[in-house]
Design a protein around this motif. Structure first.
Motif, PDB file in Angstrom:
ATOM      1  N   LYS A   2       0.825  -1.211   0.000  1.00  0.00           N
ATOM      2  CA  LYS A   2       0.000   0.000   0.000  1.00  0.00           C
ATOM      3  C   LYS A   2       0.857   1.257   0.000  1.00  0.00           C
ATOM      4  O   LYS A   2       0.491   2.254  -0.616  1.00  0.00           O
ATOM      5  CB  LYS A   2      -0.982  -0.007   1.167  1.00  0.00           C
ATOM      6  N   LEU A   3       2.002   1.219   0.673  1.00  0.00           N
ATOM      7  CA  LEU A   3       2.908   2.365   0.653  1.00  0.00           C
ATOM      8  C   LEU A   3       3.439   2.576  -0.757  1.00  0.00           C
ATOM      9  O   LEU A   3       3.498   3.722  -1.238  1.00  0.00           O
ATOM     10  CB  LEU A   3       4.059   2.184   1.636  1.00  0.00           C
ATOM     11  N   SER A   4       3.788   1.505  -1.433  1.00  0.00           N
ATOM     12  CA  SER A   4       4.244   1.612  -2.821  1.00  0.00           C
ATOM     13  C   SER A   4       3.155   2.230  -3.691  1.00  0.00           C
ATOM     14  O   SER A   4       3.430   3.078  -4.542  1.00  0.00           O
ATOM     15  CB  SER A   4       4.623   0.237  -3.367  1.00  0.00           C
ATOM     16  N   ALA A   5       1.924   1.816  -3.478  1.00  0.00           N
ATOM     17  CA  ALA A   5       0.802   2.366  -4.239  1.00  0.00           C
ATOM     18  C   ALA A   5       0.645   3.855  -3.955  1.00  0.00           C
ATOM     19  O   ALA A   5       0.431   4.653  -4.882  1.00  0.00           O
ATOM     20  CB  ALA A   5      -0.483   1.618  -3.910  1.00  0.00           C
ATOM     21  N   PHE A   9       0.711   6.860  -6.595  1.00  0.00           N
ATOM     22  CA  PHE A   9      -0.355   7.847  -6.745  1.00  0.00           C
ATOM     23  C   PHE A   9       0.223   9.263  -6.693  1.00  0.00           C
ATOM     24  O   PHE A   9      -0.197  10.145  -7.440  1.00  0.00           O
ATOM     25  CB  PHE A   9      -1.440   7.682  -5.672  1.00  0.00           C
ATOM     26  N   GLY A  10       1.195   9.476  -5.805  1.00  0.00           N
ATOM     27  CA  GLY A  10       1.870  10.772  -5.749  1.00  0.00           C
ATOM     28  C   GLY A  10       2.591  11.072  -7.050  1.00  0.00           C
ATOM     29  O   GLY A  10       2.531  12.199  -7.567  1.00  0.00           O
ATOM     30  N   ALA A  11       3.249  10.070  -7.605  1.00  0.00           N
ATOM     31  CA  ALA A  11       3.942  10.247  -8.887  1.00  0.00           C
ATOM     32  C   ALA A  11       2.938  10.562  -9.994  1.00  0.00           C
ATOM     33  O   ALA A  11       3.212  11.411 -10.861  1.00  0.00           O
ATOM     34  CB  ALA A  11       4.737   8.989  -9.224  1.00  0.00           C
ATOM     35  N   ALA A  12       1.784   9.914  -9.959  1.00  0.00           N
ATOM     36  CA  ALA A  12       0.748  10.173 -10.966  1.00  0.00           C
ATOM     37  C   ALA A  12       0.226  11.608 -10.858  1.00  0.00           C
ATOM     38  O   ALA A  12       0.026  12.280 -11.872  1.00  0.00           O
ATOM     39  CB  ALA A  12      -0.397   9.180 -10.814  1.00  0.00           C
ATOM     40  N   ARG A  13       0.028  12.074  -9.632  1.00  0.00           N
ATOM     41  CA  ARG A  13      -0.446  13.457  -9.442  1.00  0.00           C
ATOM     42  C   ARG A  13       0.590  14.461  -9.953  1.00  0.00           C
ATOM     43  O   ARG A  13       0.246  15.444 -10.617  1.00  0.00           O
ATOM     44  CB  ARG A  13      -0.759  13.716  -7.967  1.00  0.00           C
ATOM     45  N   MET A  14       1.855  14.206  -9.638  1.00  0.00           N
ATOM     46  CA  MET A  14       2.913  15.112 -10.105  1.00  0.00           C
ATOM     47  C   MET A  14       3.023  15.068 -11.627  1.00  0.00           C
ATOM     48  O   MET A  14       3.214  16.101 -12.271  1.00  0.00           O
ATOM     49  CB  MET A  14       4.243  14.768  -9.452  1.00  0.00           C
ATOM     50  N   ALA A  15       2.909  13.883 -12.204  1.00  0.00           N
ATOM     51  CA  ALA A  15       2.974  13.752 -13.657  1.00  0.00           C
ATOM     52  C   ALA A  15       1.826  14.497 -14.317  1.00  0.00           C
ATOM     53  O   ALA A  15       2.015  15.179 -15.329  1.00  0.00           O
ATOM     54  CB  ALA A  15       2.948  12.273 -14.054  1.00  0.00           C
ATOM     55  N   ARG A  16       0.639  14.393 -13.743  1.00  0.00           N
ATOM     56  CA  ARG A  16      -0.515  15.106 -14.316  1.00  0.00           C
ATOM     57  C   ARG A  16      -0.302  16.613 -14.241  1.00  0.00           C
ATOM     58  O   ARG A  16      -0.568  17.333 -15.198  1.00  0.00           O
ATOM     59  CB  ARG A  16      -1.797  14.724 -13.584  1.00  0.00           C
ATOM     60  N   ALA A  17       0.195  17.078 -13.107  1.00  0.00           N
ATOM     61  CA  ALA A  17       0.442  18.518 -12.948  1.00  0.00           C
ATOM     62  C   ALA A  17       1.503  19.007 -13.936  1.00  0.00           C
ATOM     63  O   ALA A  17       1.426  20.148 -14.415  1.00  0.00           O
ATOM     64  CB  ALA A  17       0.877  18.817 -11.517  1.00  0.00           C
ATOM     65  N   ALA A  18       2.459  18.137 -14.256  1.00  0.00           N
ATOM     66  CA  ALA A  18       3.532  18.508 -15.186  1.00  0.00           C
ATOM     67  C   ALA A  18       3.137  18.266 -16.646  1.00  0.00           C
ATOM     68  O   ALA A  18       3.900  18.599 -17.556  1.00  0.00           O
ATOM     69  CB  ALA A  18       4.798  17.715 -14.861  1.00  0.00           C
ATOM     70  N   GLY A  19       1.971  17.661 -16.858  1.00  0.00           N
ATOM     71  CA  GLY A  19       1.531  17.374 -18.214  1.00  0.00           C
ATOM     72  C   GLY A  19       2.202  16.148 -18.827  1.00  0.00           C
ATOM     73  O   GLY A  19       2.211  15.989 -20.042  1.00  0.00           O
ATOM     74  N   ASP A  20       2.753  15.285 -17.993  1.00  0.00           N
ATOM     75  CA  ASP A  20       3.430  14.075 -18.460  1.00  0.00           C
ATOM     76  C   ASP A  20       2.439  12.912 -18.432  1.00  0.00           C
ATOM     77  O   ASP A  20       2.392  12.130 -17.491  1.00  0.00           O
ATOM     78  CB  ASP A  20       4.654  13.785 -17.592  1.00  0.00           C
ATOM     79  N   VAL A  25       0.101   7.484 -16.854  1.00  0.00           N
ATOM     80  CA  VAL A  25      -0.444   6.187 -17.254  1.00  0.00           C
ATOM     81  C   VAL A  25       0.407   5.046 -16.684  1.00  0.00           C
ATOM     82  O   VAL A  25      -0.135   4.063 -16.163  1.00  0.00           O
ATOM     83  CB  VAL A  25      -0.555   6.085 -18.789  1.00  0.00           C
ATOM     84  N   ARG A  26       1.725   5.187 -16.754  1.00  0.00           N
ATOM     85  CA  ARG A  26       2.606   4.143 -16.199  1.00  0.00           C
ATOM     86  C   ARG A  26       2.332   3.918 -14.720  1.00  0.00           C
ATOM     87  O   ARG A  26       2.218   2.781 -14.260  1.00  0.00           O
ATOM     88  CB  ARG A  26       4.082   4.517 -16.395  1.00  0.00           C
ATOM     89  N   HIS A  48      -7.893   2.998 -11.752  1.00  0.00           N
ATOM     90  CA  HIS A  48      -8.747   3.306 -12.910  1.00  0.00           C
ATOM     91  C   HIS A  48      -9.066   4.798 -12.973  1.00  0.00           C
ATOM     92  O   HIS A  48      -9.178   5.363 -14.068  1.00  0.00           O
ATOM     93  CB  HIS A  48     -10.026   2.474 -12.872  1.00  0.00           C
ATOM     94  N   GLU A  49      -9.196   5.429 -11.818  1.00  0.00           N
ATOM     95  CA  GLU A  49      -9.420   6.873 -11.806  1.00  0.00           C
ATOM     96  C   GLU A  49      -8.216   7.603 -12.394  1.00  0.00           C
ATOM     97  O   GLU A  49      -8.369   8.519 -13.200  1.00  0.00           O
ATOM     98  CB  GLU A  49      -9.691   7.351 -10.377  1.00  0.00           C
ATOM     99  N   VAL A  50      -7.010   7.201 -12.007  1.00  0.00           N
ATOM    100  CA  VAL A  50      -5.785   7.794 -12.559  1.00  0.00           C
ATOM    101  C   VAL A  50      -5.766   7.632 -14.075  1.00  0.00           C
ATOM    102  O   VAL A  50      -5.492   8.583 -14.819  1.00  0.00           O
ATOM    103  CB  VAL A  50      -4.523   7.156 -11.925  1.00  0.00           C
ATOM    104  N   LEU A  51      -6.071   6.417 -14.544  1.00  0.00           N
ATOM    105  CA  LEU A  51      -6.050   6.156 -15.980  1.00  0.00           C
ATOM    106  C   LEU A  51      -7.158   6.929 -16.702  1.00  0.00           C
ATOM    107  O   LEU A  51      -6.954   7.410 -17.825  1.00  0.00           O
ATOM    108  CB  LEU A  51      -6.183   4.652 -16.237  1.00  0.00           C
ATOM    109  N   GLY A  52      -8.298   7.061 -16.064  1.00  0.00           N
ATOM    110  CA  GLY A  52      -9.390   7.832 -16.654  1.00  0.00           C
ATOM    111  C   GLY A  52      -9.059   9.306 -16.781  1.00  0.00           C
ATOM    112  O   GLY A  52      -9.340   9.936 -17.802  1.00  0.00           O
TER     113      GLY A  52
END
Length: 82
Positions: A2-5, A9-20, A25-26, A48-52
């Protein structure tokens, strides 16, 4: 796991903010893999929310709708009070 997840999720949020979108998706796909191994519907819904959201950002409305609907069904299956 769960910590890895949470880190992903933090990486996904940062990637979205950076437009990456690719990094977003990764991260979502990695969490989805974890969710599958753990049989954890909450993690699956969040992945699925991240991917959506990634699909929405790149203008892929069909994939966005499918992923976000899957996320919604996953969260609904948890029968949480909130």
């Amino acid at each position: 796991p769960k910590l890895s997840a949470e880190l992903l999720f933090g990486a996904a949020r940062m990637a979205r903010a950076a437009g990456d979108n690719a990094a977003q998706v990764r991260a979502g796909e990695q969490v989805l893999g974890m969710a599958s191994r753990l049989q954890n519907s909450q993690l699956a819904g969040m992945a699925h929310e991240v991917l959506g959201l990634a699909a929405l950002d790149r203008g892929d409305d069909a994939v966005a709708t499918s992923e976000l609907d899957t996320a919604y069904r996953s969260f609904r299956s948890l029968a949480l009070k909130r």
